[in-house]
Motif scaffolding. Structure first.
Motif, short mmCIF file in Angstrom:
data_model
loop_
_atom_site.label_atom_id
_atom_site.label_comp_id
_atom_site.label_asym_id
_atom_site.label_seq_id
_atom_site.Cartn_x
_atom_site.Cartn_y
_atom_site.Cartn_z
N ARG A 1 0.86 -1.18 0.00
CA ARG A 1 0.00 0.00 0.00
C ARG A 1 0.90 1.24 0.00
O ARG A 1 1.90 1.27 0.69
N SER B 1 0.95 5.63 0.05
CA SER B 1 0.21 6.84 0.39
C SER B 1 0.92 8.09 -0.09
O SER B 1 2.15 8.14 -0.15
N CYS C 1 -2.76 5.71 4.72
CA CYS C 1 -2.49 4.36 5.22
C CYS C 1 -3.47 3.93 6.30
O CYS C 1 -3.68 2.73 6.50
N CYS D 1 3.25 2.36 2.92
CA CYS D 1 2.53 2.26 4.18
C CYS D 1 3.17 1.19 5.05
O CYS D 1 3.64 0.18 4.52
#
Length: 135
Positions: free
Chosen positions: A35, A37, A44, A131
């Motif tokens: 992930r 951000s 996150c 993240c």
């Protein structure tokens, strides 16, 4: 929603700039899983099924999925090509929230020297921070 640059060409000036921004080793798609951000936001903390979700790159079988709550594209593992320090994948039939029409998208992904995800070959582009792993 993030727009992904579909331009593949580089100017000589941009190529020279990449040498200062990108690591020298070859990039593998597995390095990009996770992930990501915007550095100025804390995306996150949001779940993947929420409107504030960060960009998510995940592997399911032989497909790499790139997207977030608002849009999603996939490229098979075999279709990713290297272009210098970048990975380029041609996604077919991407989808967008609220739309019935699909679209094709060229995904250009890389990492800068700060381990930030780049979604374009523009060496001055802001990177997305990784993240932290979920507890």
């Amino acid at each position: 929603m993030r727009a992904v640059n579909s331009s593949i060409g580089l100017t000589a000036a941009a190529l020279a700039g990449l040498a200062f921004v990108l690591p020298a080793q070859a990039l593998e798609v597995e390095q990009l899983l996770g992930r990501w951000s915007d550095p100025d936001l804390d995306e996150c903390v949001y779940a993947d099924d929420s409107e504030g979700a960060p960009l998510n790159i995940r592997r399911e079988g032989d497909e790499i999925y790139v997207g977030n709550y608002g849009w999603l594209c996939s490229v098979s593992m075999a279709e990713w090509k290297t272009d210098g320090a970048f990975l380029v994948g041609e996604a077919k039939a991407c989808g967008m929230e609220g739309g019935d029409d699909t679209f094709d998208q060229v995904l250009v992904l890389g990492l800068n020297d700060k381990d930030q995800l780049l979604l374009t070959k523009d060496p001055t582009a802001a990177g997305l921070r990784r993240c932290p792993a979920a507890p």
